[in-house]
Design a protein around this motif. Structure first.
Motif, short mmCIF file in Angstrom:
data_model
loop_
_atom_site.label_atom_id
_atom_site.label_comp_id
_atom_site.label_asym_id
_atom_site.label_seq_id
_atom_site.Cartn_x
_atom_site.Cartn_y
_atom_site.Cartn_z
N GLY A 167 0.94 -0.97 0.03
CA GLY A 167 0.03 -0.10 -0.05
C GLY A 167 0.53 1.08 0.13
O GLY A 167 0.64 2.27 -0.68
N GLN A 168 1.90 1.26 0.80
CA GLN A 168 2.84 2.58 0.87
C GLN A 168 3.55 2.59 -0.36
O GLN A 168 3.48 3.74 -0.98
N LEU A 169 3.88 1.58 -1.07
CA LEU A 169 4.46 1.45 -2.44
C LEU A 169 3.81 2.01 -3.70
O LEU A 169 4.24 2.79 -4.30
N ALA A 170 2.49 1.59 -3.44
CA ALA A 170 1.43 1.77 -4.56
C ALA A 170 1.27 3.37 -4.54
O ALA A 170 1.02 3.90 -5.59
N LEU A 171 1.26 3.97 -3.11
CA LEU A 171 0.95 5.40 -3.19
C LEU A 171 2.29 6.42 -2.80
O LEU A 171 1.78 7.44 -2.62
#
Length: 172
Positions: free
Chosen positions: A20-24
């Motif tokens: 989730g952190q990588l995606a955003l």
């Protein structure tokens, strides 16, 4: 609880948080970590939350790099976050859903502001900023804090109940 199930649950939660952190990561002020970790802590409690927060804080460095100020910030902030929301989840079990939602959203927004303010203390201390640099760092951080607080309010309000239902149903 079975130790294997505990480790698998924490590992799954950490993997989802890092993804989730990588995606955003390329979008300033928009994040999904708050609502995801909040839901894990609400469903699984303090022990799982702290294990997840600590593991996430350390393993995310392999993706985003090892910066001492970020490691300290994440270890302090996310463990306090897990402690609080694990406690809050246990306190409001089976009680008024509207009251719980209001408490969770308001607390998440406050914690989001605390993240930035804690960074405004930790980073200047670690890097030895002078007074002017510390002040400039603080004012610059406000430009990210406001969108993050809005994002937190919206994502927690919209996703808290659906995500907790899915987590409880899947019960990995």
């Amino acid at each position: 609880m079975n130790k294997t199930k505990f480790v698998v649950r924490v590992a799954m939660c950490v993997a989802l948080l890092i993804a989730g952190q990588l995606a955003l990561s390329s979008v300033t002020g928009i994040e999904i970590i708050t609502v995801m970790l909040l839901c894990f802590c609400d469903c699984y409690g303090i022990r799982h939350g702290i294990a997840t927060a600590t593991t996430f804080s350390l393993l995310r460095c392999f993706v985003f790099g090892f910066q001492i100020n970020v490691i300290v910030l994440y270890l302090v902030y996310y463990n306090l976050f897990a402690l609080f929301f694990g406690w809050l989840g246990a306190r409001f079990t089976g009680k008024n859903a509207l009251l719980k939602t209001v408490m969770v959203v308001a607390s998440a927004v406050v914690f989001t502001a605390m993240f930035t303010l804690l960074d405004d203390v930790i980073t200047p201390l670690i890097y030895g900023f002078n007074e002017n640099a510390t002040r400039a760092y603080f004012y610059q951080s406000l430009t990210a804090m406001i969108p993050q607080m809005i994002c937190t309010a919206v994502t927690v309000m919209l996703l808290f109940h659906p995500l907790t239902r899915v987590i409880k149903k899947v019960n990995f």
